[in-house]
Write an enzyme that holds these catalytic residues in place. Structure first.
Site, PDB file in Angstrom:
ATOM      1  N   ARG A   1     -78.508  26.938  93.500  1.00 14.88           N
ATOM      2  CA  ARG A   1     -78.424  27.426  94.878  1.00 14.88           C
ATOM      3  C   ARG A   1     -79.189  26.625  95.921  1.00 14.88           C
ATOM      4  O   ARG A   1     -79.227  27.015  97.085  1.00 14.88           O
ATOM      5  CB  ARG A   1     -78.876  28.894  94.965  1.00 14.88           C
ATOM      6  CG  ARG A   1     -78.087  29.845  94.088  1.00 14.88           C
ATOM      7  CD  ARG A   1     -78.226  31.266  94.539  1.00 14.88           C
ATOM      8  NE  ARG A   1     -79.612  31.738  94.534  1.00 14.88           N
ATOM      9  CZ  ARG A   1     -79.978  32.935  94.959  1.00 14.88           C
ATOM     10  NH1 ARG A   1     -79.079  33.777  95.449  1.00 14.88           N
ATOM     11  NH2 ARG A   1     -81.240  33.310  94.901  1.00 14.88           N
ATOM     12  N   ASP A   2     -79.793  25.512  95.566  1.00 14.45           N
ATOM     13  CA  ASP A   2     -80.547  24.745  96.567  1.00 14.45           C
ATOM     14  C   ASP A   2     -80.367  23.248  96.362  1.00 14.45           C
ATOM     15  O   ASP A   2     -81.317  22.474  96.549  1.00 14.45           O
ATOM     16  CB  ASP A   2     -82.028  25.124  96.513  1.00 14.45           C
ATOM     17  CG  ASP A   2     -82.778  24.735  97.785  1.00 14.45           C
ATOM     18  OD1 ASP A   2     -82.106  24.517  98.820  1.00 14.45           O
ATOM     19  OD2 ASP A   2     -84.019  24.657  97.754  1.00 14.45           O
ATOM     20  N   LEU A   3     -79.167  22.833  95.986  1.00 15.16           N
ATOM     21  CA  LEU A   3     -78.917  21.413  95.749  1.00 15.16           C
ATOM     22  C   LEU A   3     -78.867  20.671  97.084  1.00 15.16           C
ATOM     23  O   LEU A   3     -78.065  20.989  97.960  1.00 15.16           O
ATOM     24  CB  LEU A   3     -77.604  21.216  94.995  1.00 15.16           C
ATOM     25  CG  LEU A   3     -77.310  19.766  94.579  1.00 15.16           C
ATOM     26  CD1 LEU A   3     -78.371  19.272  93.601  1.00 15.16           C
ATOM     27  CD2 LEU A   3     -75.919  19.662  93.959  1.00 15.16           C
TER      28      LEU A   3
ATOM     29  N   ASN B   1     -84.340  17.667  97.100  1.00 14.16           N
ATOM     30  CA  ASN B   1     -84.735  18.299  95.846  1.00 14.16           C
ATOM     31  C   ASN B   1     -84.378  17.450  94.632  1.00 14.16           C
ATOM     32  O   ASN B   1     -84.387  17.944  93.500  1.00 14.16           O
ATOM     33  CB  ASN B   1     -84.083  19.677  95.715  1.00 14.16           C
ATOM     34  CG  ASN B   1     -84.770  20.713  96.584  1.00 14.16           C
ATOM     35  OD1 ASN B   1     -85.839  20.466  97.140  1.00 14.16           O
ATOM     36  ND2 ASN B   1     -84.158  21.871  96.724  1.00 14.16           N
TER      37      ASN B   1
END
Length: 352
Positions: A141-143, A147
């Protein structure tokens, strides 16, 4: 914000081998809501980092005693040398040097081939890590580029698991989707269903990957200077997508377009994406792609393109761990799940 401090980019200047990730204690008095969000994010990251084991996921080296909700809690992580945005700046410089008259003198053609395979290798490693997460019923959910880091050996490492979530069978809707927090992650790489706060599943990561892959190939962020309002109206509601360059391999164009399709069931599994990236890398630069193709990490069952679109297709839904993974001592149970739990996507043939 708590995320900006918490992520710490897992990058530290100097010669330190490790970094410490914690929540700034002064926030408890300055902004208690932000502080509590940071504490929860760090607790979630602790849970997932202690549950996964993949060469392209950052490895925790230690945790503070007393639990994630104790004052002063921290995680010890490997130090990363740089993040993907910095790597893309290096690629951009090399790409410019290989063009025009300058490229004739610096061996432009060979350098371009190596540059492309290097970028496909990074994309492959990211896809491999996400494929592994999905096999554990974890949606990241945070690609986003910030990151994704590189260690001292130039190995890809995904970090910051504060927004990751385990998809539990008992929380699955009849349509195979989950009611999870909407508008989660970076808006530039956010799937439309997430941005519109609709139920979603692991395929939100596949959409995010398609935008990341476009960035890696185009060497510029997708959607340029779009505002949040433009994302909501043009991308999420009207379905606008970045322009796919015709010089990119046809198979990659196909898998990219499928990955950002608004229909969740059309998006291919990471198993298929990995297969396409490996094949195209071998076509462009067989020599440099040799090590790329020899990768034997935990990547789940072999991909099949086309063929079965029904009973037990291994490409549908989050893949099961491979036998190699199952033989390893698991750090936690990945839940009970059958291959038929997710409706299989229609297979679009990939040209050989």
């Amino acid at each position: 914000s708590s995320k900006e401090y918490m992520s710490y980019r897992a990058v530290h200047r100097g010669q330190a081998k490790y970094v410490i990730k914690r929540v700034a204690e002064e926030w408890e008095y300055q902004n208690r809501i932000t502080f509590l969000k940071g504490v929860i994010d760090l607790a979630m990251e602790t849970k997932f980092l202690n549950s996964v084991n993949h060469p392209n996921i950052i490895e925790p080296r230690g945790f503070a005693e007393g639990g994630a909700f104790q004052p002063g809690y921290f995680i010890v992580l490997d130090r990363l040398h740089e993040t993907l945005p910095k790597k893309i700046k290096t690629w951009t410089t090399t790409d410019r040097q290989c063009k025009g008259i300058t490229g004739v003198f610096v061996g432009g053609k060979a350098k371009v081939a190596k540059l492309i395979t290097d970028r496909l290798r990074v994309a492959f490693d990211v896809a491999s890590a996400l494929h592994y997460m999905h096999s554990m019923n974890i949606v990241y959910r945070d690609l986003k580029p910030d990151n994704i880091g590189f260690d001292v050996r130039n190995s890809v490492k995904i970090f910051d698991f504060g927004l990751a979530k385990e998809m539990r069978e008992e929380e699955r809707n009849a349509d195979g989707l989950f009611k999870m927090t909407g508008f989660t992650g970076s808006i530039r790489y956010m799937a439309p269903e997430v941005g519109l706060r609709r139920p979603y599943n692991h395929t939100a990561d596949i959409y995010s990957f398609s935008m990341l892959l476009w960035y890696i190939l185009a060497l510029e962020p997708p959607y340029g200077f779009y505002t949040p309002e433009m994302f909501l109206q043009r991308v999420f509601q009207l379905g606008h997508r970045p322009v796919v360059m015709q010089e990119w391999p046809e198979n990659i164009q196909t898998v990219m377009k499928r990955s950002w399709d608004v229909r969740l069931h059309v998006r291919p599994s990471f198993n298929i994406i990995m297969k396409v990236l490996k094949k195209e890398a071998s076509k462009i630069n067989p020599t440099d792609a040799r090590e790329f193709l020899a990768y034997t990490g935990p990547m789940g069952p072999p991909a099949t393109i086309g063929g079965n679109s029904g009973h037990g297709n291994t490409n549908s839904g989050p893949p099961r761990p491979s036998q190699q993974q199952q033989k390893q001592p698991p750090r936690r149970s990945s839940g009970n799940r059958t291959p038929a739990e997710m409706a299989p996507p229609p297979m679009v043939p990939i040209r050989s």
